[in-house]
Design a protein around this motif. Sequence first.
Motif, short mmCIF file in Angstrom:
data_model
loop_
_atom_site.label_atom_id
_atom_site.label_comp_id
_atom_site.label_asym_id
_atom_site.label_seq_id
_atom_site.Cartn_x
_atom_site.Cartn_y
_atom_site.Cartn_z
N GLU A 10 0.70 -1.10 -0.05
CA GLU A 10 0.16 0.17 0.11
C GLU A 10 0.79 1.48 0.18
N ALA A 50 2.54 1.55 -3.56
CA ALA A 50 1.44 2.27 -4.26
C ALA A 50 1.37 3.66 -3.99
N ARG A 72 2.01 6.41 -6.75
CA ARG A 72 1.01 7.57 -7.50
C ARG A 72 1.50 8.97 -7.13
N LYS A 118 1.23 1.67 -13.99
CA LYS A 118 0.00 1.06 -13.65
C LYS A 118 -0.40 0.22 -14.84
N GLY A 143 -3.80 -1.94 -16.03
CA GLY A 143 -4.93 -2.29 -15.28
C GLY A 143 -4.91 -1.89 -13.95
N ARG A 144 -5.35 -2.28 -13.05
CA ARG A 144 -5.57 -2.02 -11.47
C ARG A 144 -4.26 -2.06 -10.77
N ASP A 145 -3.33 -2.85 -11.20
CA ASP A 145 -2.09 -3.16 -10.70
C ASP A 145 -1.09 -2.25 -11.08
N TRP A 146 -0.20 -2.06 -9.93
CA TRP A 146 1.11 -1.17 -10.06
C TRP A 146 2.19 -2.15 -10.18
#
Length: 73
Positions: free
Chosen positions: A27, A30, A34, A42, A44-47
């Motif tokens: 977390e 991530a 960001r 990134k 899709g939804r994954d880093w």
Amino acid sequence: MGSQGPLEDEELIPLSEAAALSGLTPEHLAWLARKGRLRAKKVGRDWLTTKAAVLEYLGNSFMRSQNPRKNLR
């Protein structure tokens, strides 16, 4: 982030693997991604990041010392 290049030429790893390497949580990694403090991509939804990018962040005391809340009032 300065002279840091793109990640395309390196083997990408999920943040869960980067967390095991760094001792930081996925977390937090991530959040760093960001904010642009950790070179990551990134998909899709994954880093995804690289081992080199994690080691680069860990070795950069200036980036690690930045307090994101110090200027908030």
